[in-house]
Motif scaffolding. Structure first.
Motif, mmCIF file in Angstrom:
data_model
loop_
_atom_site.group_PDB
_atom_site.id
_atom_site.type_symbol
_atom_site.label_atom_id
_atom_site.label_comp_id
_atom_site.label_asym_id
_atom_site.label_seq_id
_atom_site.Cartn_x
_atom_site.Cartn_y
_atom_site.Cartn_z
ATOM 1 N N ILE A 45 1.017 -1.276 0.251
ATOM 2 C CA ILE A 45 -0.013 -0.241 -0.188
ATOM 3 C C ILE A 45 1.001 1.267 -0.213
ATOM 4 O O ILE A 45 2.164 1.221 0.416
ATOM 5 C CB ILE A 45 -1.124 0.070 1.090
ATOM 6 N N GLU A 46 0.312 2.384 -0.455
ATOM 7 C CA GLU A 46 1.114 3.683 -0.523
ATOM 8 C C GLU A 46 0.234 4.682 0.317
ATOM 9 O O GLU A 46 -0.968 4.587 0.070
ATOM 10 C CB GLU A 46 1.274 4.161 -1.639
ATOM 11 N N GLY A 53 3.560 19.569 8.858
ATOM 12 C CA GLY A 53 3.342 20.623 7.800
ATOM 13 C C GLY A 53 3.458 20.481 6.432
ATOM 14 O O GLY A 53 3.527 21.570 5.541
ATOM 15 N N LYS A 54 3.514 19.172 6.008
ATOM 16 C CA LYS A 54 3.627 18.801 4.703
ATOM 17 C C LYS A 54 3.140 17.539 4.211
ATOM 18 O O LYS A 54 2.930 16.690 5.158
ATOM 19 C CB LYS A 54 5.104 19.105 3.970
ATOM 20 N N VAL A 55 2.888 17.306 2.781
ATOM 21 C CA VAL A 55 2.420 16.163 2.438
ATOM 22 C C VAL A 55 3.543 15.124 2.360
ATOM 23 O O VAL A 55 4.520 15.158 1.942
ATOM 24 C CB VAL A 55 1.702 16.333 0.964
ATOM 25 N N GLU A 56 3.275 13.866 2.905
ATOM 26 C CA GLU A 56 4.284 12.870 3.027
ATOM 27 C C GLU A 56 3.615 11.678 2.101
ATOM 28 O O GLU A 56 2.328 11.543 2.015
ATOM 29 C CB GLU A 56 4.646 12.336 4.512
ATOM 30 N N ARG A 57 4.478 10.842 1.654
ATOM 31 C CA ARG A 57 4.223 9.562 0.822
ATOM 32 C C ARG A 57 4.896 8.480 1.464
ATOM 33 O O ARG A 57 6.354 8.633 1.419
ATOM 34 C CB ARG A 57 4.386 9.692 -0.896
ATOM 35 N N ASP A 58 4.483 7.451 1.657
ATOM 36 C CA ASP A 58 5.300 6.312 2.345
ATOM 37 C C ASP A 58 4.598 4.923 1.434
ATOM 38 O O ASP A 58 3.382 4.868 1.622
ATOM 39 C CB ASP A 58 5.499 6.308 3.628
ATOM 40 N N ALA A 59 5.489 3.991 1.320
ATOM 41 C CA ALA A 59 5.218 2.554 1.184
ATOM 42 C C ALA A 59 5.100 1.983 2.376
ATOM 43 O O ALA A 59 5.867 2.172 3.581
ATOM 44 C CB ALA A 59 6.300 1.764 0.291
ATOM 45 N N GLU A 60 3.842 1.430 2.611
ATOM 46 C CA GLU A 60 3.715 0.642 4.065
ATOM 47 C C GLU A 60 2.838 -0.635 3.597
ATOM 48 O O GLU A 60 2.666 -0.910 2.669
ATOM 49 C CB GLU A 60 2.620 1.661 4.704
ATOM 50 N N GLU A 61 2.818 -1.205 4.901
ATOM 51 C CA GLU A 61 2.026 -2.667 4.966
ATOM 52 C C GLU A 61 0.877 -2.446 5.627
ATOM 53 O O GLU A 61 1.105 -1.648 6.870
ATOM 54 C CB GLU A 61 2.873 -3.604 5.321
#
Length: 113
Positions: A45-46, A53-61
């Motif tokens: 999942i992403e 204070g900002k948009v983050e994006r991470d690969a996760e489970e």
């Protein structure tokens, strides 16, 4: 009535983890402590979220945890104590119906408190 079921209020809990290793470790510890009957690990999942204070994006489970409603507090504390995130996701959704034998299995596979 033969084999009467005594199901208890049950929930599904979502917890995100950073990777497979963290997911396996947390899932196994939850099951060993009888805090849940089953944990499904959903890889790939992403997550897109607001943090510092900002948009983050991470690969996760994603962990999908099936347990008794009465164990939510203990499960939440266990996740917080065994998770590397500062603010781990623990979101509970009620189970409003389903296979009564499965719901009985959730009860039978978990501790009372």
């Amino acid at each position: 009535m033969e084999g009467a079921l005594t199901i208890v209020p049950s929930i599904v809990v979502y917890v995100t983890v950073p990777n497979k290793e963290a997911g396996m470790k947390l899932a196994e510890s939850i099951i060993k402590e009888k805090l849940a009957a089953c944990v499904n690990r959903v890889p790939g999942i992403e997550s897109v979220y607001w943090w510092d204070g900002k948009v983050e994006r991470d690969a996760e489970e994603l962990l999908i945890i099936k347990t008794r409603e009465s164990l939510l507090g203990a499960l939440t504390q266990h996740v917080k104590s065994n998770h590397e995130y500062d603010v781990p996701e623990v979101i509970a959704l009620p189970i409003t119906g389903g296979n009564e034998k499965y719901l009985q299995w959730i009860k039978d596979s978990t501790r009372d408190k």
